[in-house]
Design a protein around this motif. Structure first.
Motif, mmCIF file in Angstrom:
data_model
loop_
_atom_site.group_PDB
_atom_site.id
_atom_site.type_symbol
_atom_site.label_atom_id
_atom_site.label_comp_id
_atom_site.label_asym_id
_atom_site.label_seq_id
_atom_site.Cartn_x
_atom_site.Cartn_y
_atom_site.Cartn_z
ATOM 1 N N TYR A 104 0.838 -1.208 0.000
ATOM 2 C CA TYR A 104 0.000 0.000 0.000
ATOM 3 C C TYR A 104 0.872 1.256 0.000
ATOM 4 C CZ TYR A 104 -2.294 3.879 2.409
ATOM 5 O OH TYR A 104 -2.714 5.130 2.775
ATOM 6 N N VAL A 105 1.879 1.276 0.866
ATOM 7 C CA VAL A 105 2.762 2.445 0.938
ATOM 8 C C VAL A 105 3.544 2.601 -0.363
ATOM 9 C CG1 VAL A 105 4.712 3.496 2.136
ATOM 10 C CG2 VAL A 105 2.972 2.268 3.437
ATOM 11 N N ALA A 106 4.030 1.472 -0.931
ATOM 12 C CA ALA A 106 4.838 1.523 -2.144
ATOM 13 C C ALA A 106 4.051 2.066 -3.334
ATOM 14 C CB ALA A 106 5.373 0.132 -2.468
ATOM 15 N N ILE A 107 2.763 1.748 -3.423
ATOM 16 C CA ILE A 107 1.953 2.141 -4.579
ATOM 17 C C ILE A 107 1.218 3.464 -4.342
ATOM 18 C CG2 ILE A 107 -0.046 1.469 -5.994
ATOM 19 C CD1 ILE A 107 0.857 -1.440 -5.609
ATOM 20 N N CYS A 108 0.704 3.656 -3.151
ATOM 21 C CA CYS A 108 -0.098 4.851 -2.873
ATOM 22 C C CYS A 108 0.745 6.041 -2.412
ATOM 23 C CB CYS A 108 -1.160 4.529 -1.824
ATOM 24 S SG CYS A 108 -2.326 3.245 -2.326
ATOM 25 N N HIS A 109 1.901 5.777 -1.821
ATOM 26 C CA HIS A 109 2.778 6.861 -1.355
ATOM 27 C C HIS A 109 4.228 6.568 -1.760
ATOM 28 C CE1 HIS A 109 -0.563 8.373 1.079
ATOM 29 N NE2 HIS A 109 -0.750 7.124 1.491
ATOM 30 N N PRO A 110 4.490 6.440 -3.055
ATOM 31 C CA PRO A 110 5.830 6.033 -3.512
ATOM 32 C C PRO A 110 6.943 7.011 -3.120
ATOM 33 C CG PRO A 110 4.501 6.832 -5.340
ATOM 34 C CD PRO A 110 3.583 6.694 -4.179
ATOM 35 N N LEU A 111 6.645 8.309 -3.096
ATOM 36 C CA LEU A 111 7.677 9.295 -2.788
ATOM 37 C C LEU A 111 8.087 9.261 -1.306
ATOM 38 C CD1 LEU A 111 6.397 12.342 -4.883
ATOM 39 C CD2 LEU A 111 8.109 10.621 -5.512
ATOM 40 N N ARG A 112 7.198 8.782 -0.474
ATOM 41 C CA ARG A 112 7.486 8.723 0.968
ATOM 42 C C ARG A 112 7.805 7.302 1.426
ATOM 43 N NH1 ARG A 112 2.434 10.800 3.852
ATOM 44 N NH2 ARG A 112 3.808 10.571 5.662
ATOM 45 N N TYR A 113 7.945 6.394 0.473
ATOM 46 C CA TYR A 113 8.104 4.969 0.810
ATOM 47 C C TYR A 113 9.318 4.719 1.705
ATOM 48 C CZ TYR A 113 8.759 -0.062 0.273
ATOM 49 O OH TYR A 113 8.932 -1.404 0.526
ATOM 50 N N ARG A 114 10.476 5.249 1.323
ATOM 51 C CA ARG A 114 11.703 4.993 2.086
ATOM 52 C C ARG A 114 11.642 5.597 3.489
ATOM 53 N NH1 ARG A 114 15.855 2.834 -0.718
ATOM 54 N NH2 ARG A 114 15.701 2.803 -2.995
ATOM 55 N N VAL A 115 10.883 6.667 3.626
ATOM 56 C CA VAL A 115 10.757 7.304 4.943
ATOM 57 C C VAL A 115 9.812 6.495 5.831
ATOM 58 C CG1 VAL A 115 10.026 9.368 6.179
ATOM 59 C CG2 VAL A 115 11.229 9.577 3.993
ATOM 60 N N ILE A 116 8.654 6.129 5.267
ATOM 61 C CA ILE A 116 7.654 5.387 6.047
ATOM 62 C C ILE A 116 8.149 3.991 6.383
ATOM 63 C CG2 ILE A 116 5.305 4.455 6.036
ATOM 64 C CD1 ILE A 116 4.487 6.763 4.235
ATOM 65 N N MET A 117 8.682 3.285 5.369
ATOM 66 C CA MET A 117 9.147 1.914 5.574
ATOM 67 C C MET A 117 10.659 1.901 5.809
ATOM 68 S SD MET A 117 6.289 0.429 5.458
ATOM 69 C CE MET A 117 6.867 -1.251 5.648
ATOM 70 N N SER A 118 11.094 2.635 6.800
ATOM 71 C CA SER A 118 12.509 2.668 7.154
ATOM 72 C C SER A 118 12.904 1.339 7.809
ATOM 73 C CB SER A 118 12.789 3.817 8.114
ATOM 74 O OG SER A 118 12.105 3.608 9.332
ATOM 75 N N PRO A 119 14.203 1.012 7.831
ATOM 76 C CA PRO A 119 14.643 -0.239 8.472
ATOM 77 C C PRO A 119 14.154 -0.377 9.911
ATOM 78 C CG PRO A 119 16.434 0.698 7.211
ATOM 79 C CD PRO A 119 15.319 1.705 7.183
ATOM 80 N N CYS A 120 14.147 0.729 10.646
ATOM 81 C CA CYS A 120 13.694 0.694 12.037
ATOM 82 C C CYS A 120 12.222 0.320 12.134
ATOM 83 C CB CYS A 120 13.944 2.053 12.690
ATOM 84 S SG CYS A 120 13.478 2.131 14.435
ATOM 85 N N ILE A 121 11.410 0.920 11.268
ATOM 86 C CA ILE A 121 9.970 0.624 11.269
ATOM 87 C C ILE A 121 9.726 -0.828 10.870
ATOM 88 C CG2 ILE A 121 7.766 1.138 10.144
ATOM 89 C CD1 ILE A 121 8.638 3.240 12.152
ATOM 90 N N CYS A 122 10.461 -1.322 9.887
ATOM 91 C CA CYS A 122 10.300 -2.710 9.441
ATOM 92 C C CYS A 122 10.609 -3.696 10.567
ATOM 93 C CB CYS A 122 11.202 -2.991 8.243
ATOM 94 S SG CYS A 122 10.739 -2.098 6.739
#
Length: 312
Positions: free
Chosen positions: A123-141
């Motif tokens: 969902y994040v990769a497709i709906c918010h591609p520009l913020r993907y690396r920020v939202i799905m950071s290694p820490c969050i994962c």
């Protein structure tokens, strides 16, 4: 351990899938093959994602977690079944049965959580591609996986420890090939109301909530993709979700199939046979789905296999 009727529970009898001696060798061979395929396939997925730097992304990090969980789940049930069949001994100790119950609940809960996390990742990769690396950071994962593990473990321990207060009379026969919580509770001759309520709550939290999250994520994905003007963009977006959607359909489809079969069938063995569909088949199919439908995974597996075979 003594209960109200002074009956000492030393263990249980696992009836397995059939009493027919002519089918025992066939079932043994099938389950051994399924176990080896599941273990080898998921192990290759883990090694491929770790060895290829192109796959060091959140999606493949979660896939590695799913593969590890699948290996652990089948290892909790199939080896004991194979040993019992080979030794012609259907017994399992009381402690062994509770341990198996705990691990199976934990792994099934983890499967649900990880599938929901993977849907959120798409969902994040497709709906918010520009913020993907920020939202799905290694820490969050790492936190998402850690919360999934801890939540599933706590749920498994609570459900398993609740069995300790139950009294078992004289029937220690479980019509299953592993210790399944609901079948174990049916053998109790004491009040099981709290245990059953706890099961429904657990199913709602670790089954209903993740499934709702998956449906919500994909509804947003479909809405976003349909607004894309480029056909190539739409195809690429849907193709990144294809493997995950296939796994979701297989896991939840077989799970609902087991529930329906258990409610309509009168045979004690059919639920045991049906449970193979959610506890073995999806775990065996996951590596094939991701390796056949994912180009990056195909390339990573080819490199890994060639690297393994090159010294030979």
């Amino acid at each position: 351990m003594k209960f109200g009727n002074q009956t000492v529970v030393s263990g249980f009898i696992l009836l397995g899938l059939t009493d027919d001696p002519d089918l025992q060798l066939v079932i043994f061979s099938i389950f051994l093959s399924m176990y080896l395929l599941t273990t080898l396939g998921n192990l290759l997925i883990i090694l491929a994602t770790r060895s290829d730097s192109h796959l060091h992304t959140p999606m493949y990090f979660f896939l590695s977690g799913l593969s590890f969980n699948d290996i652990f789940l089948v290892t909790c049930t199939i080896p004991k079944m194979l040993v019992n069949m080979q030794a012609h001994d259907q017994k399992i100790t009381y402690v062994g049965c509770l341990t198996q119950v705990c691990f199976v609940i934990m792994c099934v809960g983890m499967e649900n959580c990880l599938l929901a996390v993977m849907a959120y990742d798409r969902y994040v990769a497709i709906c918010h591609p520009l913020r993907y690396r920020v939202i799905m950071s290694p820490c969050i994962c790492i936190l998402l996986v850690a919360f999934s593990v801890m939540g599933s473990l706590v749920n498994a321990l609570v459900n398993s420890l609740m069995v300790l207060h139950l009294s078992f009379c004289t029937d220690f026969v479980i019509p299953h090939y592993f210790c399944e919580l609901t079948e174990l509770i049916k053998l109790a001759c004491s009040n099981t109301l709290i245990d059953n309520i706890l099961i429904y709550i657990s199913c709602g939290i670790f089954g209903g909530v993740p499934l709702s999250g998956i449906i919500l994520s994909y509804s947003q994905i479909v809405s976003t993709v349909l607004r894309m003007s480029s056909k190539e963009g739409r195809y690429k977006a849907f193709s990144t979700c294809g493997s995950h959607l296939s796994v979701v359909f297989i896991f939840y489809g077989t799970g609902f199939g087991v529930y329906i079969s258990s409610t309509v069938t009168e045979s004690s063995r059919k639920p045991a046979v049906a449970s193979v569909l959610y506890s073995v088949v999806p775990q065996m199919m996951n590596p094939f789905i991701y390796s056949l439908r994912n180009r990056d995974m195909k390339e990573a597996l080819k490199k890994l296999i060639s690297r393994i075979l090159s010294p030979l």
